[in-house]
Design a protein around this motif. Structure first.
Motif, PDB file in Angstrom:
ATOM      1  N   ARG A 140      82.171  20.026  24.326  1.00 30.03           N
ATOM      2  CA  ARG A 140      82.786  19.622  23.616  1.00 30.03           C
ATOM      3  C   ARG A 140      81.575  20.613  22.409  1.00 30.03           C
ATOM      4  O   ARG A 140      81.596  20.816  20.882  1.00 30.03           O
ATOM      5  N   ALA A 141      80.305  21.048  22.898  1.00 29.98           N
ATOM      6  CA  ALA A 141      79.470  22.008  22.139  1.00 29.98           C
ATOM      7  C   ALA A 141      78.933  22.714  22.080  1.00 29.98           C
ATOM      8  O   ALA A 141      78.640  23.616  21.596  1.00 29.98           O
ATOM      9  N   GLY A 142      79.949  23.258  22.889  1.00 30.09           N
ATOM     10  CA  GLY A 142      79.833  25.156  22.717  1.00 30.09           C
ATOM     11  C   GLY A 142      79.939  25.181  24.196  1.00 30.09           C
ATOM     12  O   GLY A 142      79.447  26.193  23.609  1.00 30.09           O
ATOM     13  N   VAL A 143      78.886  24.636  24.590  1.00 30.40           N
ATOM     14  CA  VAL A 143      77.632  25.018  25.557  1.00 30.40           C
ATOM     15  C   VAL A 143      78.325  25.397  27.170  1.00 30.40           C
ATOM     16  O   VAL A 143      77.203  26.201  28.115  1.00 30.40           O
ATOM     17  N   ALA A 144      79.272  24.909  27.357  1.00 34.82           N
ATOM     18  CA  ALA A 144      80.224  25.489  28.829  1.00 34.82           C
ATOM     19  C   ALA A 144      81.453  25.336  28.893  1.00 34.82           C
ATOM     20  O   ALA A 144      81.886  25.257  27.420  1.00 34.82           O
ATOM     21  N   VAL A 145      81.759  25.957  29.784  1.00 30.69           N
ATOM     22  CA  VAL A 145      83.989  26.124  29.452  1.00 30.69           C
ATOM     23  C   VAL A 145      83.645  25.162  30.860  1.00 30.69           C
ATOM     24  O   VAL A 145      83.347  25.281  31.764  1.00 30.69           O
ATOM     25  N   ALA A 146      85.259  25.191  30.922  1.00 33.48           N
ATOM     26  CA  ALA A 146      85.600  24.524  32.193  1.00 33.48           C
ATOM     27  C   ALA A 146      86.206  25.123  32.938  1.00 33.48           C
ATOM     28  O   ALA A 146      87.236  26.925  32.426  1.00 33.48           O
ATOM     29  N   VAL A 147      86.112  25.361  34.029  1.00 35.01           N
ATOM     30  CA  VAL A 147      86.738  25.747  35.289  1.00 35.01           C
ATOM     31  C   VAL A 147      87.971  25.150  35.731  1.00 35.01           C
ATOM     32  O   VAL A 147      88.924  24.928  35.548  1.00 35.01           O
ATOM     33  N   PRO A 148      89.141  26.513  35.463  1.00 35.30           N
ATOM     34  CA  PRO A 148      90.062  26.937  35.823  1.00 35.30           C
ATOM     35  C   PRO A 148      90.861  25.883  36.916  1.00 35.30           C
ATOM     36  O   PRO A 148      90.078  26.020  37.456  1.00 35.30           O
ATOM     37  N   GLY A 149      91.341  25.047  36.845  1.00 36.95           N
ATOM     38  CA  GLY A 149      91.865  24.009  38.446  1.00 36.95           C
ATOM     39  C   GLY A 149      92.974  24.867  38.781  1.00 36.95           C
ATOM     40  O   GLY A 149      92.968  26.465  38.779  1.00 36.95           O
ATOM     41  N   TYR A 170      84.704  26.947  16.879  1.00 38.67           N
ATOM     42  CA  TYR A 170      83.850  27.612  16.590  1.00 38.67           C
ATOM     43  C   TYR A 170      82.648  27.449  17.669  1.00 38.67           C
ATOM     44  O   TYR A 170      81.751  28.180  16.578  1.00 38.67           O
ATOM     45  N   ARG A 171      82.498  26.270  17.734  1.00 36.59           N
ATOM     46  CA  ARG A 171      81.005  25.891  18.502  1.00 36.59           C
ATOM     47  C   ARG A 171      80.798  26.715  20.005  1.00 36.59           C
ATOM     48  O   ARG A 171      81.318  27.248  20.547  1.00 36.59           O
ATOM     49  N   GLY A 172      79.216  26.922  19.269  1.00 34.79           N
ATOM     50  CA  GLY A 172      78.439  27.231  20.665  1.00 34.79           C
ATOM     51  C   GLY A 172      78.447  29.202  20.514  1.00 34.79           C
ATOM     52  O   GLY A 172      79.735  29.820  20.208  1.00 34.79           O
ATOM     53  N   LEU A 173      79.449  29.266  22.073  1.00 32.79           N
ATOM     54  CA  LEU A 173      79.582  30.161  22.982  1.00 32.79           C
ATOM     55  C   LEU A 173      80.981  31.004  21.919  1.00 32.79           C
ATOM     56  O   LEU A 173      81.486  31.931  22.024  1.00 32.79           O
ATOM     57  N   TRP A 174      81.882  30.124  21.095  1.00 26.77           N
ATOM     58  CA  TRP A 174      83.257  30.073  20.539  1.00 26.77           C
ATOM     59  C   TRP A 174      83.746  30.813  19.534  1.00 26.77           C
ATOM     60  O   TRP A 174      84.114  31.145  18.581  1.00 26.77           O
ATOM     61  N   SER A 175      82.122  31.203  18.560  1.00 18.97           N
ATOM     62  CA  SER A 175      81.845  31.566  17.512  1.00 18.97           C
ATOM     63  C   SER A 175      81.214  33.297  17.792  1.00 18.97           C
ATOM     64  O   SER A 175      81.012  33.868  17.382  1.00 18.97           O
ATOM     65  N   SER A 176      81.018  33.502  19.844  1.00 18.51           N
ATOM     66  CA  SER A 176      80.792  34.907  19.808  1.00 18.51           C
ATOM     67  C   SER A 176      81.807  35.591  21.326  1.00 18.51           C
ATOM     68  O   SER A 176      82.876  34.299  21.262  1.00 18.51           O
ATOM     69  N   THR A 177      81.183  36.972  21.275  1.00 16.33           N
ATOM     70  CA  THR A 177      81.707  37.532  22.392  1.00 16.33           C
ATOM     71  C   THR A 177      81.322  36.704  24.013  1.00 16.33           C
ATOM     72  O   THR A 177      79.641  37.651  23.577  1.00 16.33           O
ATOM     73  N   PHE A 178      81.561  36.594  24.375  1.00 12.10           N
ATOM     74  CA  PHE A 178      80.596  36.147  26.049  1.00 12.10           C
ATOM     75  C   PHE A 178      82.106  36.701  27.427  1.00 12.10           C
ATOM     76  O   PHE A 178      82.913  36.614  26.760  1.00 12.10           O
ATOM     77  N   GLN A 179      81.431  36.816  28.115  1.00 13.83           N
ATOM     78  CA  GLN A 179      81.959  37.121  29.891  1.00 13.83           C
ATOM     79  C   GLN A 179      82.312  35.421  30.349  1.00 13.83           C
ATOM     80  O   GLN A 179      80.913  35.324  29.899  1.00 13.83           O
ATOM     81  N   MET A 180      83.329  35.352  30.840  1.00 10.92           N
ATOM     82  CA  MET A 180      83.467  34.298  31.622  1.00 10.92           C
ATOM     83  C   MET A 180      81.961  34.183  32.439  1.00 10.92           C
ATOM     84  O   MET A 180      82.071  35.051  33.451  1.00 10.92           O
ATOM     85  N   PRO A 181      81.838  32.700  32.662  1.00 10.99           N
ATOM     86  CA  PRO A 181      80.146  32.658  33.351  1.00 10.99           C
ATOM     87  C   PRO A 181      81.306  33.358  34.913  1.00 10.99           C
ATOM     88  O   PRO A 181      80.369  34.054  35.581  1.00 10.99           O
ATOM     89  N   TRP A 182      81.674  33.373  35.514  1.00  7.14           N
ATOM     90  CA  TRP A 182      82.442  33.379  37.034  1.00  7.14           C
ATOM     91  C   TRP A 182      82.553  34.762  36.677  1.00  7.14           C
ATOM     92  O   TRP A 182      81.845  35.410  38.154  1.00  7.14           O
TER      93      TRP A 182
END
Length: 201
Positions: A140-149, A170-182
């Protein structure tokens, strides 16, 4: 009039949460009977006693008493060295995720349910007095992403919804450009071998 819950100490609230979760889970598991043999086998995940922890990174921590390692189930965060970019400005999304988890767990008791053991770590879902589900609140805070099922392990619907809420706001990561962690970790894993291959005549 002040309710009894409002006057409870944080550890008492956490223990009450653990108890109510255990009761609900036990009630569901009580219906789990092997039809072939007629033998009851509980399917309840292992509930740990309340923990004080030391954070390792955005999803992992260790029990300060036993040294046991734990990892939050169903989410990923930026790796410690990973960055995101807001416009032209880079920022350390891995550091931010670690800081969020430190803040949420510092001087707090964690109640964790172990879903399974994986790579020497307890894969867990955890709560504190201030966070009913740590992983969901990170989403909810936008500091993590859900792992795909997957077919074997479907994604947790509540986690998908929490991530969608953060994306819409557009919280946290979703305000920015980033690469998925995996994907970021996978690209770093192949870089040394590529570099070694280029150096070989």
């Amino acid at each position: 009039m002040i309710s009894a819950r409002a006057t409870m100490r944080p550890r008492d609230r956490l223990l009450a949460l653990v108890f109510s979760t255990a009761v609900i889970t036990h009630s569901a598991a009580a219906q789990s009977v092997d039809r072939d043999s007629g033998i009851y086998a509980p399917r309840t995940p292992l509930q740990s006693p309340p923990l004080r922890v030391e954070v390792i990174d955005g999803t992992r921590f260790r029990d300060i008493e036993t040294g046991d390692a734990y990892r939050l189930y169903g989410i990923e965060t930026c790796a410690p060295a990973q960055t995101a970019r807001l416009g032209r400005q880079p920022w350390p999304c891995g550091t931010m995720a670690t800081a969020w988890l430190v803040t949420a767990t510092l001087n707090a008791w964690l109640a964790c349910r172990t879903l399974r053991e994986e790579s020497g770590e307890h894969l867990v879902r955890c709560a504190t007095a201030g966070h009913q589900d740590l992983a969901a609140d990170m989403l909810r805070a936008g500091v993590a992403v859900a792992v795909p099922g997957t077919d074997r392990e479907p994604a947790i619907r509540a986690y998908i919804q929490a991530e969608q809420d953060a994306r819409k706001a557009y919280r946290g990561l979703w305000s920015s450009t980033f690469q998925m962690p995996w994907e970021w970790r996978a690209s770093r894993a192949v870089m040394p071998s590529v570099a070694h291959g280029e150096a070989t005549p």
